[in-house]
Each structure stands twice: as structure tokens, then as C-alpha cells.
Enzyme design. Structure first.
Site, PDB file in Angstrom:
ATOM      1  N   GLU A  44       0.848  -1.209   0.000  1.00  0.00           N
ATOM      2  CA  GLU A  44       0.000   0.000   0.000  1.00  0.00           C
ATOM      3  C   GLU A  44       0.876   1.249   0.000  1.00  0.00           C
ATOM      4  O   GLU A  44       0.603   2.217  -0.717  1.00  0.00           O
ATOM      5  CB  GLU A  44      -0.952  -0.025   1.202  1.00  0.00           C
ATOM      6  CG  GLU A  44      -2.023  -1.104   1.019  1.00  0.00           C
ATOM      7  CD  GLU A  44      -2.921  -1.288   2.228  1.00  0.00           C
ATOM      8  OE1 GLU A  44      -2.387  -1.460   3.341  1.00  0.00           O
ATOM      9  OE2 GLU A  44      -4.158  -1.267   2.054  1.00  0.00           O
ATOM     10  N   GLU A  97      -3.944  -9.796   2.821  1.00  0.00           N
ATOM     11  CA  GLU A  97      -4.730  -9.555   4.044  1.00  0.00           C
ATOM     12  C   GLU A  97      -5.862 -10.554   4.254  1.00  0.00           C
ATOM     13  O   GLU A  97      -6.171 -10.913   5.388  1.00  0.00           O
ATOM     14  CB  GLU A  97      -5.303  -8.133   4.036  1.00  0.00           C
ATOM     15  CG  GLU A  97      -4.293  -7.045   4.385  1.00  0.00           C
ATOM     16  CD  GLU A  97      -3.472  -6.558   3.204  1.00  0.00           C
ATOM     17  OE1 GLU A  97      -3.399  -7.267   2.185  1.00  0.00           O
ATOM     18  OE2 GLU A  97      -2.882  -5.463   3.300  1.00  0.00           O
TER      19      GLU A  97
HETATM   20  C1  TC6 Z   1      -1.355  -5.720   6.633  1.00  0.00           C
HETATM   21  O1  TC6 Z   1      -0.329  -5.342   6.142  1.00  0.00           O
HETATM   22  C2  TC6 Z   1      -2.499  -4.863   6.851  1.00  0.00           C
HETATM   23  C3  TC6 Z   1      -2.406  -3.537   6.651  1.00  0.00           C
HETATM   24  C4  TC6 Z   1      -3.542  -2.643   6.901  1.00  0.00           C
HETATM   25  C5  TC6 Z   1      -3.323  -1.782   8.087  1.00  0.00           C
HETATM   26  C6  TC6 Z   1      -4.340  -0.673   8.239  1.00  0.00           C
HETATM   27  N1  TC6 Z   1       4.165  -8.769  11.243  1.00  0.00           N
HETATM   28  O2  TC6 Z   1       7.772 -16.128   7.588  1.00  0.00           O
HETATM   29  P1  TC6 Z   1       9.137 -15.945   8.161  1.00  0.00           P
HETATM   30  C7  TC6 Z   1       7.733 -12.434  11.419  1.00  0.00           C
HETATM   31  S1  TC6 Z   1      -1.536  -7.308   7.151  1.00  0.00           S
HETATM   32  C8  TC6 Z   1       4.849  -9.252  12.290  1.00  0.00           C
HETATM   33  O3  TC6 Z   1       9.708 -17.069   8.942  1.00  0.00           O
HETATM   34  P2  TC6 Z   1      10.216 -15.892   5.513  1.00  0.00           P
HETATM   35  C9  TC6 Z   1       7.421 -13.919  11.545  1.00  0.00           C
HETATM   36  O4  TC6 Z   1       6.474 -14.152  12.562  1.00  0.00           O
HETATM   37  C10 TC6 Z   1       0.057  -8.062   6.884  1.00  0.00           C
HETATM   38  N2  TC6 Z   1       5.742 -10.255  12.188  1.00  0.00           N
HETATM   39  O5  TC6 Z   1      10.198 -15.525   7.049  1.00  0.00           O
HETATM   40  C11 TC6 Z   1       8.785 -14.474  11.869  1.00  0.00           C
HETATM   41  O6  TC6 Z   1       9.011 -14.243  13.243  1.00  0.00           O
HETATM   42  P3  TC6 Z   1       9.824 -15.299  14.118  1.00  0.00           P
HETATM   43  C12 TC6 Z   1       0.278  -8.425   5.474  1.00  0.00           C
HETATM   44  C13 TC6 Z   1       5.957 -10.768  10.989  1.00  0.00           C
HETATM   45  O7  TC6 Z   1      11.434 -15.306   4.955  1.00  0.00           O
HETATM   46  C14 TC6 Z   1       9.727 -13.588  11.089  1.00  0.00           C
HETATM   47  O8  TC6 Z   1       8.995 -12.401  10.795  1.00  0.00           O
HETATM   48  N3  TC6 Z   1       1.530  -9.106   5.339  1.00  0.00           N
HETATM   49  C15 TC6 Z   1       5.284 -10.314   9.853  1.00  0.00           C
HETATM   50  O9  TC6 Z   1       9.960 -17.355   5.328  1.00  0.00           O
HETATM   51  C16 TC6 Z   1      10.196 -14.192   9.795  1.00  0.00           C
HETATM   52  O10 TC6 Z   1       9.074 -14.638   9.054  1.00  0.00           O
HETATM   53  C17 TC6 Z   1       1.628 -10.433   5.469  1.00  0.00           C
HETATM   54  O11 TC6 Z   1       0.661 -11.120   5.667  1.00  0.00           O
HETATM   55  C18 TC6 Z   1       4.357  -9.267  10.019  1.00  0.00           C
HETATM   56  N4  TC6 Z   1       3.686  -8.751   8.976  1.00  0.00           N
HETATM   57  O12 TC6 Z   1       8.954 -15.157   4.893  1.00  0.00           O
HETATM   58  C19 TC6 Z   1       3.015 -11.009   5.318  1.00  0.00           C
HETATM   59  N5  TC6 Z   1       5.691 -11.030   8.774  1.00  0.00           N
HETATM   60  O13 TC6 Z   1      11.177 -15.399  13.470  1.00  0.00           O
HETATM   61  C20 TC6 Z   1       3.262 -12.082   6.318  1.00  0.00           C
HETATM   62  C21 TC6 Z   1       6.610 -11.883   9.233  1.00  0.00           C
HETATM   63  O14 TC6 Z   1       9.794 -14.713  15.483  1.00  0.00           O
HETATM   64  N6  TC6 Z   1       4.613 -12.580   6.261  1.00  0.00           N
HETATM   65  N7  TC6 Z   1       6.783 -11.734  10.551  1.00  0.00           N
HETATM   66  O15 TC6 Z   1       9.041 -16.581  14.003  1.00  0.00           O
HETATM   67  C22 TC6 Z   1       5.063 -13.431   5.330  1.00  0.00           C
HETATM   68  O16 TC6 Z   1       4.341 -13.821   4.417  1.00  0.00           O
HETATM   69  C23 TC6 Z   1       6.458 -13.936   5.454  1.00  0.00           C
HETATM   70  O17 TC6 Z   1       6.882 -13.722   6.769  1.00  0.00           O
HETATM   71  C24 TC6 Z   1       7.475 -13.280   4.495  1.00  0.00           C
HETATM   72  C25 TC6 Z   1       8.923 -13.763   4.878  1.00  0.00           C
HETATM   73  C26 TC6 Z   1       7.167 -13.726   3.068  1.00  0.00           C
HETATM   74  C27 TC6 Z   1       7.439 -11.798   4.600  1.00  0.00           C
END
Ligand code: TC6
Length: 684
Positions: A105, A125
Site C-alpha cells: 500500500e 490480508e
Molecule cells: C497488513 O499489512 C495490513 C495492513 C492494513 C493496516 C491498516 N508482522 O515467515 P518468516 C515475522 S496485514 C509481524 O519465517 P520468511 C514472523 O512471525 C500483513 N511479524 O520468514 C517471523 O518471526 P519469528 C500483510 C511478521 O522469509 C519472522 O517475521 N503481510 C510479519 O519465510 C520471519 O518470518 C503479510 O501477511 C508481520 N507482517 O517469509 C506477510 N511477517 O522469526 C506475512 C513476518 O519470530 N509474512 N513476521 O518466528 C510473510 O508472508 C512472510 O513472513 C514473508 C517472509 C514472506 C514476509
């Protein structure tokens, strides 16, 4: 200014850098740091452009998911997005890694985007029960068009950055230094053009309603029961009626409804549960993890071939070993045919299929697999057969090689009995079809070495499986719990419920299929044989009696054209009154009184059976925590993600309520398995 967001001036361009490891999530500190950095950059009269970039492995991967569910902290993300969108100084987002959710975004609000080849962009999301809440639903359709944007947002699927600039989604692409690319783009293009305004126009598209209806149809089948994708659809359609700012305001309301919903709480829990399951508490080890590049799969049936395909797709070299040339040829052909059909469907390229097949060696000789790093035995479910294989492996492969069994329920300690170095024996329980299903239950035995466990956890990541480490017991976690669920479906049949009634109740609850339709598909005889071989199972005469009676009368499921249902050649399912007669006669002999149940009572009874068994599993420390159990049920058995898994669902119901219901079932049925697990008492 916060030290996780910094700003430096570089040759008339202000470079804002976010450094919030591991994934540069938009915590409150990042949001306020970004606003401060923008204000500082905009106040600097010597600069003509601003670049936003991130340190580390990725651009911003989204909002900080941990913050949802807590008291919201200012500034809100939409305000940061609007500050970027309305900036008088042109802003260029320099993208790499995973540009997701709030991160995308932010990028969409920038006037320009430059990116590293291979960067992933997405609004995932809906996978968290949310909609893009900071303008994504309003910005993306204005960049990609309604149809593409809708598809991305309601499926939550990411796309790869185009290889060349399209001047809509991305304005310059590089395969080396993305900051250098952004700076060059600023000087060669932005400086002379003076920047551009964001597209604030209402999206005019004649077929908007058709696009919406098509998306709605998909949602009914693919996102059954989920509210967020429907709200996302509603928000996206605002682009056809309102300006960007108006649409952002209205869509924010829908976002807040989603954020505060139980579905989103469950899906956010599921996100972290899966991460937790991947990190079991293990003693620390000093030795490096085992290198696993060459893997042997023993058995080329559906399961073995599926495992082999999964390994090939992950770049590993595979030996497929069978007992004779005929079986081997069948397995090899199955793999070749599946790969060529994937090519036809455009899932992989011809080159990829060729490379995968080049890494596959079929053999009937143990001597050819001597250099394997890991062997996964996926042979017939018989202790004698498996012990014979493990004895042969002992004589063939090096003592460093990990020996794994894919058994679904056999005692792996007993399989390991024939092996001298038992510490290298482990269970790797794949779910069929193994090249598609996400779950890998990793089963440690009494003797399994920590290094072997850790190496297998890492191996799961390599082959893109969701790992869940469990201890040894009959059926491990998933199938042990599934047995209690199936048990109750079978009892309900004897109590007068029809297969349709039971299956519909569970489908209405949110399961992809009902338990009896699943049983017909997998073959009713499999559980039957397993039960016959296990002397420790319940002696209750009605235990799985319905299924046993069907097998005894030759109704094994789809493969024989009849089971709990009748099937035609195309496997269309219809009810068959004969089965109810069979169950009625059996029930009469056992003096089981027919009852009438509502749909909710049926699904609750089956789910309570799961919960109590899950609690017993925790009591026995077969699973380290509830998250492991929920991960298994979400990834291996299709439990609705918007309930978070059976254990999270129980917590939402309230453990007191669960205990009362279990006590009532115990009283009503007199069956010991309804006694509430002592683990539940520890939670009250
Ligand atoms: C949103 O953005 C809404 C917005 C509107 C607002 C108004 N937050 O998966 P990995 C942590 S909704 C906090 O092992 P990878 C994860 O828990 C969000 N923590 O790494 C882990 O912690 P740990 C939309 C997060 O390389 C560590 O980072 N975004 C977040 O295999 C490493 O993660 C998503 O849904 C986060 N957003 O994959 C993206 N993301 O080490 C969600 C990760 O303590 N994330 N962590 O266990 C992913 O899809 C994947 O983490 C990745 C990286 C592709 C970014």
C-alpha cells in the site's frame, strides 16, 4: 527521529531507509518514523525527490500483525499512506524481497516504483481475515485495472514484479542495486518530468458488475464461510463510485469491522501458530545440520511417487526404489504423466519438467542408493515389511544417512528395532497427495537425535512443507485425533443419522468435506485393516461398527462403487438406503436407541471429540503446544482457518463450556473417552 527510520540526502535526493528486522513490518515506531522522515525530507529545499527503501532481506512485508488485537497506536497507517500520496515532492519506492500488505500500500501510494527482479508483490490480508486497510483496495484497481486487482485482493495471491517496466505497476527494474536504480531513475526521469499526480479518478469499466459477479462465484467455492473476501469485494467496487480519498475512508470502515472480527483473530493466531510449530524447543546443538541433497524414496505407489515429485520440485536428487521393475515402471510413469500434465496446465515449463526428471533415478537395487543422505520409506503399512526394509538400509547406506518412515500409525520405535544406530530413525509423515498437501508431521522416537530432528525441520522448509514436530503414539497427532472424529460419525450412524446428514453438518461447520465422504474417497478398508492389526483399540462393540459392516459387505468406498454412499462411473455421489438398513439392524442388536440430532449438535459432537483428544495429546506431551495441533489440523485435515484450529476454537468457545459439554456427553453415552481430559482442568 526513531533509529529504525533514517533519512539522508544523497545528491539532491532524500533517501529514507527503514531498518526493522526481520521483515520491516510497519510497527507504530516505523509509521511515526516514516512520517517524521517525510516531513524532514519535504522541508529540505535542496532535494527534488524522495526514495523509500528498506535494509535487510525485504521491503516492508506488511503491517505488524502482532499489533492487531492491541490498543491501536498513532499514527494510523492510512494517514501515512495519504501523506505519501499527497506529497508535493515525488516519492519513489525502491522494492526488493516481499512487498506485502501495508508495504505494498505504501509502494502504491508512491508516485513511482522501481524494483529488483524477482520481487514479490501482494495484498495477502484476506489470509488474515482482513482487507487491505490502508487504501490497497482503492489504489491497486487504479494501477492494474479492476479485474486483475480484484483477483489479487480476494485470493490474497502475490505476483512477481514484471521483468521490465510497465510504467503502471513498476517504472524501472534492475537485477543489481535497487537503491542505485532508484537514484538513477530520479535523476534521469523524475528531475526532468517533475513528477506525476496519483490517479484519483473513478474507475470506469463497463463490465464492472460482471467482474464482481465472477469474483463472487469464485469466493463461494474457494473462500467458503469467510467474511473478509466479501468485504474486500465491496471495498474494491467503491473505486467505481468514489474518489481515492472518499473510497479510502469508506473502505477503512470495512477494514475495522474485519480487524475486530473473531475470524481475523483466529486467522492471525493461525499465522503465528504455524511459525511457532516450525520452531520446537530443542536442546541446542553444536554440530552442523545434515546436508540433505540426495533422497531415496522407497515405494512408488501414490504416496511414494507424490513424495518423490515434491522432492524433485524442490531441486533435490531422488532415487525411487521399488521391489520389482513392474511397480517401478508404474511409479515412474505416474510421475512423468503428472509432470507433463503440469506442463500442459502451464504450472511448470517444459524445461523445469525436463530438469526434474533428470534428477530422478528409478531402481530396484539397494546397492544404487548407497550415497543417499536421507531415505523415506513409503512402503506397505506392515511392520514386517518395514522392518525388512530398514534392515536392508542398515546394510546399505552410511551411518550418517537419516532413515525415515512415512508410516501413518505404526510404532516407529519398533521399526527402528532392526537398526543399530537408532538415533537416526525418525517419522516423516506426508499427507496424500504428497506433492500438494502442505503438512509434514515429523515424528521423533525415543531415540531420535536432536540433530536429526533439526535437520528434518530444515528439510521440511526446503521442500516447502509446513512442519509439525510430534511424539510417538498410535496415529501420532493428526490421525489419532481423526480417529476420535470418525468414531463419533460412526456412532451417530448407529443412532439413526444418515451419512448425508452427518457430512452436511460438518460441511456447514466449515470442513471442505464431510468425514464419511472422505472415508469413501480414501477407502474404508484402510482404517478397517489398521484397526484389525491393533490389539489395543477399544473393545466397545459399536466402535467403528458402521464402517466395519460396510467393509464386510464389500462396500469399500469409491473404488468399489459403494461405501457410505453409492457412486456412478463418474464418481457422482448419491445416498443409498441400504446402508441405513445395515446400520439400523446392527443398532437394534446392540440396543442403541435412535435419536434425532440437529446439524449443530452433530458438528459440535465431532469437534468436541477432536478437542478432548487434542487435550489428551497435550497432557501426554505428544505435541509441545496447542499451536502444533492446530497447525496439523489446518494444513492436513482442512479445519476451517477462520476457526484457528480445534484447540483455538475450544479456547474461543471457553474451556468451561467445553468441559460441561464433555461431561454431558460422558453422562449421556457412558463412554470413557468423553471424560474431560485432565489437561482441560489445568486451563480452568
Ligand atoms: C497488513 O499489512 C495490513 C495492513 C492494513 C493496516 C491498516 N508482522 O515467515 P518468516 C515475522 S496485514 C509481524 O519465517 P520468511 C514472523 O512471525 C500483513 N511479524 O520468514 C517471523 O518471526 P519469528 C500483510 C511478521 O522469509 C519472522 O517475521 N503481510 C510479519 O519465510 C520471519 O518470518 C503479510 O501477511 C508481520 N507482517 O517469509 C506477510 N511477517 O522469526 C506475512 C513476518 O519470530 N509474512 N513476521 O518466528 C510473510 O508472508 C512472510 O513472513 C514473508 C517472509 C514472506 C514476509
Amino acid at each position: 527521529m526513531s533509529n529504525i527510520v533514517s533519512v539522508v540526502s544523497q545528491n539532491e535526493v532524500a533517501v529514507i531507509t527503514i531498518n526493522n528486522p526481520p521483515v520491516n513490518a510497519l510497527s507504530a515506531e516505523v509509521r511515526s518514523g516514516l512520517l517524521d522522515a517525510l516531513t524532514q525530507a519535504q522541508a529540505d529545499k535542496s532535494i527534488f525527490a524522495i526514495v523509500i527503501q528498506c535494509e535487510g532481506r525485504t521491503f516492508i512485508a506488511g503491517a505488524d500483525i502482532k499489533e492487531f488485537g492491541q490498543t491501536p497506536k498513532l499514527p494510523h497507517l492510512p494517514d501515512v499512506v495519504l501523506a505519501i500520496a499527497n506529497s508535493s515532492v515525488p516519492i519513489i519506492a525502491a522494492l526488493h524481497g516481499s512487498v506485502l500488505g501495508g508495504g505494498f500500500e505504501i509502494a502504491l501510494a508512491c508516485q513511482y516504483r522501481v524494483g529488483l527482479k524477482g520481487t514479490t508483490l501482494g495484498l495477502p490480508e484476506v489470509n488474515l481475515g482482513l482487507i487491505p486497510g490502508a487504501g490497497g483496495t482503492q489504489l491497486l484497481p487504479r494501477v492494474l485495472g479492476l479485474s486483475k486487482a480484484m483477483n489479487m485482493i480476494i485470493t490474497g495471491k502475490s505476483i512477481k514484479l514484471p521483468d521490465t517496466a510497465d510504467n503502471a505497476l513498476v517504472h524501472a527494474v534492475t537485477d543489481s542495486d535497487v537503491l542505485a536504480c532508484a537514484l538513477e531513475f530520479s535523476h534521469t526521469f523524475v528531475k526532468s518530468s517533475g513528477g506525476q499526480k496519483l490517479n484519483n479518478k473513478i474507475v470506469e469499466q463497463d463490465d464492472a458488475e460482471d467482474i464482481k459477479q465472477h469474483a463472487l462465484k469464485n469466493l463461494v467455492s474457494k473462500r467458503k464461510g469467510q467474511t473478509a473476501p466479501l468485504k474486500a469485494l465491496e471495498a474494491i467496487m467503491y473505486t467505481t463510485q468514489y474518489s481515492l480519498e472518499e473510497g479510502m475512508k469508506k473502505s477503512r470502515k470495512l477494514f475495522l469491522e474485519c480487524r475486530d472480527s473473531p475470524q481475523s483473530a483466529a486467522m492471525r493466531y493461525a499465522f503465528f501458530a504455524e511459525k511457532k510449530a516450525q520452531k520446537p524447543k530443542l536442546p541446542s546443538i553444536s554440530a552442523p545440520l545434515k546436508n540433505i541433497e540426495k533422497v531415496t524414496v522407497i515405494g512408488a505407489g501414490t504416496m511414494g511417487a507424490g513424495i518423490a515429485m515434491c522432492l524433485l520440485a524442490s531441486g533435490l536428487s531422488v532415487y525411487l526404489l521399488e521391489i520389482n521393475a513392474e511397480n517401478l515402471e508404474r511409479g515412474m510413469s505416474y510421475i512423468k504423466n503428472t509432470l507433463s500434465s503440469s506442463v500442459k496446465k502451464g504450472r511448470i515449463s517444459e524445461q523445469q519438467a525436463f530438469e526434474q526428471l533428470a534428477r530422478l533415478t528409478g531402481t530396484t537395487e539397494y546397492s544404487s542408493i548407497a550415497d543417499s543422505h536421507l531415505v523415506i520409506e513409503a512402503a506397505f503399512e506392515s511392520m514386517v515389511v518395514k522392518q525388512d526394509i530398514f534392515a536392508k538400509l542398515e546394510a546399505t547406506v552410511s551411518t550418517e544417512c537419516i532413515l525415515a518412515s512415512n508410516t501413518s500409525y505404526l510404532d516407529i520405535d519398533e521399526i527402528a528395532y532392526v537398526v543399530t544406530h537408532k538415533s537416526r530413525v525418525i517419522g516423516l509423515h506426508f499427507f496424500s497427495p504428497a506433492h500438494i498437501m502442505k503438512l509434514l508431521e515429523i515424528v521423533k522416537t525415543k531415540h531420535t537425535d536432536t540433530n536429526v530432528i533439526s535437520s528434518c525441520m530444515a528439510f521440511a522448509k526446503t521442500i516447502k512443507k509446513q512442519a509439525a514436530l510430534v511424539g510417538m503414539c498410535y496415529g501420532f497427532v493428526g490421525n489419532r485425533m481423526y480417529a476420535s472424529y470418525g468414531r463419533e460419525a460412526n456412532f451417530l450412524l448407529l443412532e439413526g443419522c444418515s451419512p448425508e446428514q452427518i457430512d452436511k453438518a460438518l460441511v456447514d461447520f466449515g470442513m471442505a468435506m464431510g468425514p464419511l465422504a472422505v472415508n469413501d474417497m480414501s477407502g474404508i478398508d484402510i482404517g478397517y485393516k489398521a484397526r484389525k492389526e491393533n490389539p489395543n483399540l477399544s473393545v466397545d462393540p459399536a466402535y467403528f461398527l458402521a464402517a466395519n459392516l460396510l467393509v464386510d459387505s464389500g462396500r469399500l468406498g469409491q473404488k468399489t462403487g459403494s461405501g457410505f454412499y453409492a457412486y456412478d462411473e463418474k464418481l457422482n455421489r448419491t445416498s443409498d438406503p441400504i446402508v441405513m438398513d445395515i446400520f439400523k439392524n446392527a443398532a437394534q442388536k446392540l440396543n442403541i436407541v435412535p435419536q434425532s440430532y440437529t446439524s449443530e449438535e452433530i458438528s459440535e459432537r465431532l469437534v468436541l471429540a477432536l478437542i478432548n483428544e487434542g487435550a489428551n495429546i497435550l497432557q501426554e506431551s505428544i505435541a509441545e503446544n496447542a499451536e502444533v495441533i492446530d497447525t496439523i489440523w489446518l494444513n492436513g485435515y482442512g479445519f476451517p482457518r477462520y476457526y484457528g484450529g480445534p484447540m483455538f476454537y475450544a479456547q474461543q468457545l471457553g474451556w468451561k463450556y467445553v468441559k460441561e459439554k464433555l461431561l454431558a456427553l460422558h453422562q449421556q453415552t457412558g463412554k470413557d473417552w468423553w471424560k474431560p481430559s485432565t489437561y482441560i482442568d489445568s486451563l480452568l
